[in-house]
Scaffold this active site. Sequence first.
Site, short mmCIF file in Angstrom:
data_model
loop_
_atom_site.label_atom_id
_atom_site.label_comp_id
_atom_site.label_asym_id
_atom_site.label_seq_id
_atom_site.Cartn_x
_atom_site.Cartn_y
_atom_site.Cartn_z
N TYR A 268 -4.29 -9.00 -30.20
CA TYR A 268 -4.41 -10.21 -29.60
C TYR A 268 -3.26 -11.57 -30.92
O TYR A 268 -3.42 -11.80 -31.35
CB TYR A 268 -5.93 -10.84 -30.11
N TYR A 396 -17.78 -10.24 -21.82
CA TYR A 396 -16.18 -9.08 -22.51
C TYR A 396 -16.41 -8.02 -21.81
O TYR A 396 -17.52 -6.99 -22.00
CB TYR A 396 -15.56 -9.33 -23.81
N ASP A 497 -22.79 -3.04 -19.15
CA ASP A 497 -22.31 -2.62 -19.83
C ASP A 497 -22.53 -2.45 -21.55
O ASP A 497 -22.59 -3.90 -22.24
CB ASP A 497 -20.61 -3.42 -19.80
N LYS A 526 -17.39 2.52 -27.95
CA LYS A 526 -17.93 2.00 -29.35
C LYS A 526 -18.51 3.34 -30.03
O LYS A 526 -18.02 4.06 -30.25
CB LYS A 526 -18.12 0.83 -29.52
C1 PLP Z 1 -15.19 -3.10 -26.57
C2 PLP Z 1 -15.83 -3.72 -25.39
C3 PLP Z 1 -15.45 -3.37 -24.24
C4 PLP Z 1 -13.54 -3.29 -24.22
O1 PLP Z 1 -13.85 -1.30 -25.21
P1 PLP Z 1 -11.94 -0.52 -25.80
O2 PLP Z 1 -12.61 1.23 -26.31
O3 PLP Z 1 -11.55 -1.62 -26.41
O4 PLP Z 1 -11.48 -0.30 -24.11
C5 PLP Z 1 -15.85 -3.56 -23.00
N1 PLP Z 1 -16.74 -3.84 -22.77
C6 PLP Z 1 -17.46 -4.33 -24.03
C7 PLP Z 1 -19.37 -5.00 -24.47
C8 PLP Z 1 -16.50 -4.31 -24.73
O5 PLP Z 1 -17.79 -4.68 -26.73
#
Ligand code: PLP
Length: 683
Positions: A268, A396, A497, A526
């Site tokens: 970013y 996000y 997610d 992550k």
């Molecule tokens: C970081 C994140 C993503 C994206 O993961 P990347 O490995 O950066 O592509 C998707 N959803 C959530 C909730 C996240 O924190």
Amino acid sequence: MHKSAQGSPFCLLLTGTGTDVGKTVTTAALLRSLLDLGAKAMAVKIVQTGVEASDCGKTTASDSYQYLLASKGADFPTAHCLHSFPLPVSPHLAAAQVGVKLSAKKLACDIQTFVQAQSDYDVLLFETAGGLHVPLSEQEDWLHLLSYLHFPVVLCAANCLGAINHTLLSLDALRYAAAHVSALVFSETGSSQDDCERTLRADNINLLRSRFPSLAVYPLPYTEKREERFARLAQALAPLARNLLAAKPKNATSDLISRDRASLWHPYSPARDNAPLSAVSFSHHNRLVLSDGRELIDGMSSWWCAVHGYRHPHLESALHAQLTRLPHVMFGGLTHEGAITLAERLKSMLPRALSRVFLADSGSVAVEVAMKMALQYQYGLGNKEKTRFLTPLGGYHGDTLGAMSVCDPINGMHSLFSGCLARQIFMPRPSCRFDEPFDPQSLDAARQIFAERGEEICAVILEPIVQGAGGMWFYHPDYLKGLADLCKASGALLIFDEIATGFGHTGKLFALQWADLTPDILCLGKALTGGTMTLAATLCTDKVQDGICANGQVFMHGPTFMANPLACAVANASLDLLASGAWQSQVLAIENVLRQELAGCQSLPNVADVRVLGDIGVVETRSAVDTCTLTRFFTEHGVWIRPFNNLVYLMPPYISPLEDVARLCHTIYEALASTGTGASPSH
Ligand SMILES: *Cc1c(COP(=O)(O)O)cnc(C)c1O
């Protein structure tokens, strides 16, 4: 003459495959060789044992005495000893005997300070005491020192029976520590004229040369212990000395930053960015060490990932073991144990209904996979009009186009991509706080949308309990229960997610446990590999897989690096560490410190809210903070914290010492309390 641009000497570490392998003679001879070539050089014994400090360089027992012998005639200091202890044992014992505790970090600092004071030298030779794994403390040895210093290494070995074994083991250890080996010096330690001995010595050298064609091997002949011997030995090492003097100086930090600025994008960021940037040279535990030697306490776990800290030995060895067997192989038509075990273990940690695992290469891709699963499921069921995703504002889910379409439209700058983002349905952010009684009205908006547009909704996607990058917002578990009921009633799937929340951050292993719910589809990422490599997973239920595969359909996704074996190996190792259960009390202890030590921020004028859950601590400010000023403040104060918009937040690695967590909190308070850092005038 051979000066580097910064006026800093070229530094070399001389170490051995054991004790009494000719290390000191080699160091002294190389010193002499450098002096003969006109260089200003000095040899430094880092830790001398068996000698009183006042006797260094005076008694024959001290290695600096040999350096002085070899460099007779030089009109500047050529020998030095940094630490000396009387007991003739390993450094950690000898130091302990006089009440001194050595550490790799402390020695590295001493060495760096010493190097800075010798800026008029061309070369400094640093000699270790004994071999690579000789202990400096109970936990550390010379290899740990190397990770701080990154000096190129000359390995000294005695050319005798057993030499190959010791040399290969030492080279393995150096390779594992990513050390650069400049040369191997092979000393004859006796004058044997025996044919068998001669054959053995020649064969040792040949064998090493053929095994490591690019490694310079220098035989050092045996000489009687007379003063003139160094002149002869120096000749044998002259080519090495010449190479060292011709070697390029290491890049300085400022150079790294300018090279970065010329070629790279950062997250970013504008292409030509002047925001503060630090180069990290290595990491350990909860620390990041910058290329200028400064050490920062990490408050970010590298964006939720490094939950066990950096370079955990269990993760490191799992990765290393996998590297030597099968680093990668395509997943089409082939499989491997690491992926199978990982899928089984993830299933065993999660609600039973999540029965099938798709291993993707990043979180965003895992979200794309989840969305495609939901679309293919509805298609398989003949619900062709169910193509939209319903999601709360402030979410996000990643940066690829599909994932972006369900990110918060303002944070995600949807206006920039208005023509090509799928148009999804947004509802208000869950309004009920995690720590307040549930307000059923917070579900009204969702209920109304389902009533009006239910037949369009393919799935609801959201981050359970904690909205991460979209605002670090913690909301009530009952909201999820209500939403799950609405989904069920309208035939929409529920996608959680948990890429950010998974693996313990919220105080539960998975955030879904707060609501005791099973989604139809779950995304993980992550911390999955403990912050070592990129890997993500999307899990779904039997119902979802059966819908997708109705009428002989296939699931339409297959990344090149799907189920990468290195990533699977390190993910399995990370799950081992989680399985020990230690994370639970660690996260709880961190949570308590965050609650106590961040509470004071609440009284600051620019602070709107302070909230804590698990190892996540958030200070929300009234106006956006100046990220550049704060970043500078934090790095100058020895911590790594990366704020954005109006959020200054922490998620320290679980293994963080609690005093470090407190220090992170205090530094946030100081930053926000000190004038000019709390608020950005431009916002
Ligand atoms: C970081 C994140 C993503 C994206 O993961 P990347 O490995 O950066 O592509 C998707 N959803 C959530 C909730 C996240 O924190």
